[in-house]
Design a protein around this motif. Structure first.
Motif, short mmCIF file in Angstrom:
data_model
loop_
_atom_site.label_atom_id
_atom_site.label_comp_id
_atom_site.label_asym_id
_atom_site.label_seq_id
_atom_site.Cartn_x
_atom_site.Cartn_y
_atom_site.Cartn_z
N THR A 1 -11.57 4.01 -3.29
CA THR A 1 -11.38 3.73 -1.61
C THR A 1 -9.81 3.11 -1.46
OG1 THR A 1 -13.78 3.10 -1.52
CG2 THR A 1 -12.27 2.24 0.19
N GLU A 2 -9.51 2.22 -2.35
CA GLU A 2 -8.15 1.61 -2.19
C GLU A 2 -7.15 2.59 -2.19
OE1 GLU A 2 -5.50 -2.10 -3.76
OE2 GLU A 2 -7.40 -1.66 -4.91
N GLU B 1 -6.71 4.60 0.72
CA GLU B 1 -6.03 3.97 1.92
C GLU B 1 -4.64 3.92 1.58
OE1 GLU B 1 -6.58 -0.22 4.18
OE2 GLU B 1 -7.16 -0.12 2.45
N LEU C 1 0.84 -1.06 -0.11
CA LEU C 1 -0.06 0.02 0.08
C LEU C 1 0.75 1.41 -0.21
CD1 LEU C 1 -2.88 -1.07 2.47
CD2 LEU C 1 -3.19 -0.62 0.20
#
Length: 501
Positions: free
Chosen positions: A482-483, A486, A427
């Motif tokens: 959304t990802e 994040e 991420l």
């Protein structure tokens, strides 16, 4: 002046208490007297603090609740804007308040100010096509309203000037319908009587320019709350039943309101003829339409709001109703917010959504209205303590924001501990790419005075990701999934934590 008001309250209490003892007995009379004073002169209770709210109030499973604002005085109805601000009416001071959205994520409105003043007991408010409409006790007006900035433009103009506000139930509630009309409720002048003013005890409607004001439905003693079911666009309204027929009769009502419908008052209570006026029912009235749901007697249902944005499963066909609470029962009842859930067979099931406002003789507040923001946050107004409460679904970004509201600089040291090393690295790499793609460093540097630092003091990964969906200006809202939000949050925390080592 304060001493004079105090003696007036005492005098009214001395006059009211014997009446309550004679008609309803002694149990609960202390609370009942407080509520009677509140109903008669607006006398309320003290301001709660966040700890008291946590200790005394209970919310339905799957939700979290906090004290959003207090010290607001005798507030009543609300409207959440698309920008996340909350508009609140304050009838006794003739004002509309604006509570700025919680952009800094501290669990409180960023600012509270008077948006409009000098009004005549304003109550219902709604927004339609760039106009803020306000229902005063004797008329309706509007002013141009910029939702994004939360500012009014130009002058406030009266559209309707023919409304009566004498006697009881002077508040007017206003809601904009999907059909382009505005709907307006006007309660009765009395507990029970035959009205001389055909507009009282009705729901009316009119065009947005104030024209074509007509009675839409009648026989509604005091329909304070209105909303449309999102799955059928049917209009439902709460209605307060008459007093002085005992503890348990008549029920308060939820009615499905249709054009030309007649709902009984003063001749019929729900489906039962009134003992005083039942024999006087005129033959030329339409057939009585009984309620689709009966609340307990004297619970005083006010604001109703169908949930449209909550992510919590099981609340897809649900309306929340604020029960203001009884002033005339031997054992006080109401004082809570309930959930009405429409079942597959058309029946309606009731359950507590927020309870605990009344515990014994300890009265914390009286719920008035419910509104829902586009992010799923639910707000409840309380005119007894002058407070607004905020409710969010557990596990949502909003609930994590509330959980992350801390004063300790070290409270979020482990902000990324929930990620495995591989997930965090993945991420963080994606977030770094996004940081470069949108050239975030051009704004967030020492030269511009907006460096990114100390993020862990105020955010966790979920709340920072949520912030990116509606950032505080001048930061733009980038088109992130959304990802991606994040990933950007994880990268910024990862970079900050590495810099402190």
């Amino acid at each position: 002046m304060k001493i004079l008001r105090f003696f007036i309250y005492v005098l009214i209490l001395l006059l009211v208490t014997p009446f309550l003892l004679v008609h309803y007995g002694s149990p609960g009379v202390a609370t009942t007297s407080k509520v009677a004073l509140h109903a008669l002169v607006g006398y309320g209770g003290g301001e709660p603090d966040a700890e008291l709210v946590r200790e005394q109030l209970s919310v339905a499973d799957g939700f979290s609740m906090s004290l959003y604002a207090t010290g607001l005085g005798k507030i009543r109805f609300m409207q959440a804007t698309e920008a996340g601000d909350i508009l609140v009416s304050r009838p006794r001071s003739g004002e509309i308040l604006l509570l700025r959205r919680d952009a800094d994520r501290d669990g409180l409105p960023d600012q509270t100010s008077v948006l409009l003043s000098g009004l005549t007991r304003p109550h219902g408010i709604d927004i339609l096509d760039g106009w803020l409409y306000i229902a005063e006790s004797n008329g309706v007006g509007r002013v141009a309203f910029d939702v994004a900035s939360g500012e009014i433009r130009g002058e406030y103009t009266r559209l309707v000037d023919v409304l009566g506000d004498k006697g009881n139930h002077w508040t007017k509630t206003l809601r904009a319908g999907a059909d382009g009309w505005l709907y307006l409720s006007s309660g009765s002048t009395c507990n029970v009587c035959e009205e001389s003013d055909p507009q009282r005890a009705t729901i009316m409607r009119f065009k947005p320019d104030g024209s074509e004001l007509t009675v839409y439905a009648s026989g509604l003693r005091n329909s304070v709350g209105m909303d449309w079911a999102p799955w059928s666009n049917e209009l439902f309204a709460t209605d307060n039943g008459r007093d002085l027929l005992g503890d348990d009769f008549p029920p308060c009502e939820l009615n499905k309101v249709v054009e030309g419908g007649f709902y009984g008052w003063p001749y019929i209570n729900a489906a039962t003829p009134d003992p005083d006026y039942g024999a006087k029912l005129p033959s030329n009235l339409p057939a009585n339409r009984p309620p689709v749901f009966e609340f307990k007697a004297h619970n005083a249902p006010l604001g109703i709001r169908f949930l449209r944005h909550t992510p919590r499963s099981g609340f897809e066909r649900t309306a929340l109703v604020a029960l203001h609470g009884s002033w005339n029962r031997s054992v006080p009842d109401g004082y809570k917010v309930i959930a009405l859930q429409w079942q597959a067979d058309g029946s309606i099931a009731e359950s507590d959504f927020v309870s605990g406002f009344l515990q014994g003789d300890k009265l914390l507040g009286r719920p008035v209205d419910v509104t829902e923001a586009s992010d799923g946050s639910i707000y409840i107004s309380d005119d007894y303590s002058g407070s607004i409460y905020r409710i969010v679904a557990d596990g949502s970004a909003q609930s994590l924001v509330l959980a992350a509201t801390v004063s300790s600089a070290d409270a979020n040291v482990g902000v990324l501990d929930g990620y495995t090393a591989d997930k965090r690295a993945s991420l963080s790499a994606k977030g770094e790419d996004l940081y470069q793609q949108f050239n975030c460093a051009s704004c967030h540097n020492k030269q511009t005075g907006r460096p990114l630092k100390a993020l862990a003091k105020n955010y966790n990964a979920a709340s920072l990701a949520d912030f990116f969906s509606a950032p505080t200006p001048p930061m733009p809202a980038f088109p992130l999934s959304t990802e991606q939000r994040e990933a950007l949050a994880v990268y910024l925390f990862d970079r900050e934590l590495k810099a402190t080592k």
